[in-house]
Design a protein around this motif. Sequence first.
Motif, PDB file in Angstrom:
ATOM      1  N   HIS A 209      31.866  14.644 -39.701  1.00  0.00           N
ATOM      2  CA  HIS A 209      30.424  14.171 -39.044  1.00  0.00           C
ATOM      3  C   HIS A 209      29.372  14.190 -40.165  1.00  0.00           C
ATOM      4  O   HIS A 209      28.741  13.429 -40.090  1.00  0.00           O
ATOM      5  CB  HIS A 209      30.277  15.171 -37.809  1.00  0.00           C
ATOM      6  CG  HIS A 209      29.026  14.943 -37.267  1.00  0.00           C
ATOM      7  ND1 HIS A 209      28.423  13.602 -36.556  1.00  0.00           N
ATOM      8  CD2 HIS A 209      27.935  15.768 -37.485  1.00  0.00           C
ATOM      9  CE1 HIS A 209      27.296  13.975 -36.264  1.00  0.00           C
ATOM     10  NE2 HIS A 209      26.807  15.209 -36.895  1.00  0.00           N
ATOM     11  N   HIS A 210      29.321  15.522 -40.814  1.00  0.00           N
ATOM     12  CA  HIS A 210      28.315  15.629 -41.651  1.00  0.00           C
ATOM     13  C   HIS A 210      28.191  14.983 -43.156  1.00  0.00           C
ATOM     14  O   HIS A 210      27.381  14.503 -43.311  1.00  0.00           O
ATOM     15  CB  HIS A 210      27.953  17.117 -42.071  1.00  0.00           C
ATOM     16  CG  HIS A 210      27.241  17.906 -40.806  1.00  0.00           C
ATOM     17  ND1 HIS A 210      26.191  17.619 -40.243  1.00  0.00           N
ATOM     18  CD2 HIS A 210      28.061  18.894 -40.208  1.00  0.00           C
ATOM     19  CE1 HIS A 210      25.993  18.518 -39.360  1.00  0.00           C
ATOM     20  NE2 HIS A 210      27.011  19.279 -39.202  1.00  0.00           N
ATOM     21  N   PHE A 211      29.395  14.617 -43.570  1.00  0.00           N
ATOM     22  CA  PHE A 211      29.584  14.182 -44.974  1.00  0.00           C
ATOM     23  C   PHE A 211      30.950  12.937 -44.799  1.00  0.00           C
ATOM     24  O   PHE A 211      30.776  12.148 -45.939  1.00  0.00           O
ATOM     25  CB  PHE A 211      30.169  15.256 -45.611  1.00  0.00           C
ATOM     26  CG  PHE A 211      29.228  16.199 -45.767  1.00  0.00           C
ATOM     27  CD1 PHE A 211      28.319  16.351 -46.653  1.00  0.00           C
ATOM     28  CD2 PHE A 211      29.556  17.643 -45.108  1.00  0.00           C
ATOM     29  CE1 PHE A 211      27.376  17.607 -46.857  1.00  0.00           C
ATOM     30  CE2 PHE A 211      28.917  18.531 -45.207  1.00  0.00           C
ATOM     31  CZ  PHE A 211      27.610  18.590 -46.123  1.00  0.00           C
ATOM     32  N   LYS A 212      31.096  12.509 -43.942  1.00  0.00           N
ATOM     33  CA  LYS A 212      31.933  11.308 -43.765  1.00  0.00           C
ATOM     34  C   LYS A 212      33.404  11.439 -44.544  1.00  0.00           C
ATOM     35  O   LYS A 212      34.624  11.649 -44.078  1.00  0.00           O
ATOM     36  CB  LYS A 212      31.589   9.864 -44.136  1.00  0.00           C
ATOM     37  CG  LYS A 212      30.144   9.887 -43.616  1.00  0.00           C
ATOM     38  CD  LYS A 212      30.265   9.643 -42.005  1.00  0.00           C
ATOM     39  CE  LYS A 212      28.928   9.190 -41.360  1.00  0.00           C
ATOM     40  NZ  LYS A 212      28.405  10.274 -40.084  1.00  0.00           N
ATOM     41  N   THR A 213      33.130  11.570 -45.871  1.00  0.00           N
ATOM     42  CA  THR A 213      34.301  11.696 -46.723  1.00  0.00           C
ATOM     43  C   THR A 213      34.254  12.693 -47.680  1.00  0.00           C
ATOM     44  O   THR A 213      33.008  13.331 -47.916  1.00  0.00           O
ATOM     45  CB  THR A 213      34.415  10.379 -47.785  1.00  0.00           C
ATOM     46  OG1 THR A 213      33.093  10.050 -48.410  1.00  0.00           O
ATOM     47  CG2 THR A 213      34.400   9.099 -46.596  1.00  0.00           C
ATOM     48  N   LYS A 214      35.358  12.867 -48.680  1.00  0.00           N
ATOM     49  CA  LYS A 214      35.053  13.843 -49.971  1.00  0.00           C
ATOM     50  C   LYS A 214      34.151  13.357 -50.762  1.00  0.00           C
ATOM     51  O   LYS A 214      33.568  14.180 -51.270  1.00  0.00           O
ATOM     52  CB  LYS A 214      36.431  14.051 -50.451  1.00  0.00           C
ATOM     53  CG  LYS A 214      36.285  15.255 -51.222  1.00  0.00           C
ATOM     54  CD  LYS A 214      37.666  15.324 -52.097  1.00  0.00           C
ATOM     55  CE  LYS A 214      39.050  15.732 -51.513  1.00  0.00           C
ATOM     56  NZ  LYS A 214      40.019  16.127 -52.283  1.00  0.00           N
ATOM     57  N   ALA A 215      33.962  12.155 -51.165  1.00  0.00           N
ATOM     58  CA  ALA A 215      32.944  11.651 -52.035  1.00  0.00           C
ATOM     59  C   ALA A 215      31.522  12.195 -51.499  1.00  0.00           C
ATOM     60  O   ALA A 215      30.529  12.584 -52.087  1.00  0.00           O
ATOM     61  CB  ALA A 215      32.917  10.189 -52.155  1.00  0.00           C
ATOM     62  N   GLY A 216      31.242  12.030 -50.085  1.00  0.00           N
ATOM     63  CA  GLY A 216      29.984  12.409 -49.442  1.00  0.00           C
ATOM     64  C   GLY A 216      29.784  13.807 -49.663  1.00  0.00           C
ATOM     65  O   GLY A 216      28.770  14.355 -49.991  1.00  0.00           O
ATOM     66  N   LEU A 217      30.817  14.725 -49.587  1.00  0.00           N
ATOM     67  CA  LEU A 217      30.912  16.045 -49.576  1.00  0.00           C
ATOM     68  C   LEU A 217      30.484  16.286 -51.280  1.00  0.00           C
ATOM     69  O   LEU A 217      29.683  17.216 -51.318  1.00  0.00           O
ATOM     70  CB  LEU A 217      32.094  16.595 -49.252  1.00  0.00           C
ATOM     71  CG  LEU A 217      32.063  18.242 -49.335  1.00  0.00           C
ATOM     72  CD1 LEU A 217      31.004  18.692 -48.227  1.00  0.00           C
ATOM     73  CD2 LEU A 217      33.478  18.665 -48.523  1.00  0.00           C
TER      74      LEU A 217
END
Length: 195
Positions: free
Chosen positions: A51-59
Motif C-alpha cells: 500500500h505504501h510503496f507499491k513495489t520493491k523499487a518504490g521501497l
Amino acid sequence: MLNPRATNDDLTAKARIRNAAMDLFAQYGESRVSLRAVAAEAGVTLGLVQHHFKTKAGLRDAVDQLVSEYFYQAVHSVPNTGTSGEVAAARDEAVREMLRENPAVVNYIRRAILEPDPAQSQFLERLVELVRSEVLFLREAGLASTTRRESTQVVSVLVRQLGELLLAPMIDSVWEMVDRGGDTPKPRLTITVEE
C-alpha cells in the motif's frame, strides 16, 4: 544532528517499513530481501508494505531518500563560517561522524555503490546531485573556489567523504593477509585531493 530515522516509538508504519528495509538491504543486499521479509521485520502486513510503496523499487527509492537525508543533515549541521578549507573539513568530519554512528547507512552505501546492480546506480546519482547542489551553494557563498571546475569539486568531495568508507573492507582484508603479527599498526587510508 537531527536523526532522519527518528525512533521506533515516534514512527508511522510507513517509516517503520522504510527503516526495516534499510536495515535488511544493508545487511543482505536488496536482491536477497523480499517485501514479505521487510513486512515481518517492520511488524506489519505485506499488504501495508505494498500500500505504501507499491513495489520493491518504490521501497528502495524511499530508503535512498532516507540515506540521502542522513548526508544532508550531517552537512547542514555545520555552520557556514570560516575559511573554505575549514568549512570543507568540518563538513567532512560531520559526515564521518554520521557514518560512525550509523553502521546500517555505511553498509547500505557500500552495497548500493559497489554491487553490480543497475538499479542501484540511482542512489549514486542522487548522492552526486546532493553534493553538486552543496558545491554550488558553497561557490555562491564564497566558501568554495570558483576557479576549479565544478565537476572536480564534486568528485573531490565524494572521494574525501566516501573513499575511506568504500575501501576500508579491502584494506582490512589485505592487512590480515600480509600482517605478520609485528608491532606495526594497521595502515589507515587517508584521501588527499590536490587543489
